[in-house]
Write a protein that holds these residues in place. Structure first.
Motif, short mmCIF file in Angstrom:
data_model
loop_
_atom_site.label_atom_id
_atom_site.label_comp_id
_atom_site.label_asym_id
_atom_site.label_seq_id
_atom_site.Cartn_x
_atom_site.Cartn_y
_atom_site.Cartn_z
N SER A 1 -0.52 15.91 10.28
CA SER A 1 -1.33 16.31 11.37
C SER A 1 -1.31 15.55 12.11
N ARG B 1 -1.01 25.21 9.17
CA ARG B 1 -1.39 25.80 7.64
C ARG B 1 -2.67 24.53 6.98
N PRO B 2 -3.13 24.49 7.06
CA PRO B 2 -4.87 23.76 6.11
C PRO B 2 -3.50 23.22 4.75
N ASP B 3 -4.56 21.87 5.00
CA ASP B 3 -3.86 20.71 3.62
C ASP B 3 -4.44 20.97 3.09
N ALA C 1 -9.23 20.92 3.07
CA ALA C 1 -9.59 22.37 4.27
C ALA C 1 -9.62 22.02 5.54
N ARG C 2 -10.08 20.90 5.86
CA ARG C 2 -10.78 20.78 7.32
C ARG C 2 -9.80 20.57 7.96
N LEU D 1 -5.72 20.03 9.83
CA LEU D 1 -4.67 21.08 9.71
C LEU D 1 -3.27 21.20 9.58
#
Length: 161
Positions: free
Chosen positions: A75, A106-108, A112-113, A115
């Motif tokens: 992050s 990219r999203p984790d 999904a919250r 990045l």
């Protein structure tokens, strides 16, 4: 003043408590840690600019690339903590690296919250191409010191973090 005489005046003992009005008589800028660290940092940054091999790359951008190489995608917040940059600084660094195509977000997959910031192929290639230059810059920064002095300096700086 000769270097040895100047060094003899420096003390590693805690500074005595001095009345605020008298402090001006005792304060010598050349003997202050912040001043010495700033001069050393300026020297290192000049070496970095002259020798990294990419005129657009800053030391903070290099730190982000190096940490992403070591950790993999992470992050932006964590990258800032790992590189010692505050939120606004790391945001600017990441944005400039994105514009150069050296990192992407990219999203984790697990959250999904979140990045994640990661090296692109170009970022990985640049890191690999410049890592030897970065090692040489560190070597040149420490060149005035002997092996034991280098180890002591790094140990003391680690202790201050």
């Amino acid at each position: 003043m000769p270097a040895k005489a100047s060094q003899a005046r420096r003390s590693t003992a805690p500074a005595p408590k001095i009345h605020a009005g008298a402090a001006a008589a005792f304060y010598v800028l050349d003997h202050q840690i912040g001043f010495a660290l700033r001069l050393a940092h300026q020297r290192h940054c000049a070496l970095f600019a002259a020798r990294i091999g990419d005129a657009e790359l800053t030391p903070t951008q290099w730190a982000a690339l190096a940490k992403l190489w070591q950790t993999g995608p992470t992050s932006q917040n964590r990258l800032g903590r790992l590189t010692g940059m505050d939120a606004s600084t790391i945001r600017g660094v990441v944005n400039r690296l994105i514009k150069r195509g050296l990192v992407d977000t990219r999203p984790d997959k697990e959250d999904a919250r979140l990045l994640l910031v990661g090296l692109t192929r170009e970022g990985t290639q640049l890191y690999r191409a410049l890592a030897a230059n970065a090692l040489e810059i560190s070597e040149q920064t420490l060149a005035p010191l002997g092996k034991d002095e280098r180890e002591t300096l790094m140990r003391l700086l680690d202790k201050m973090r």
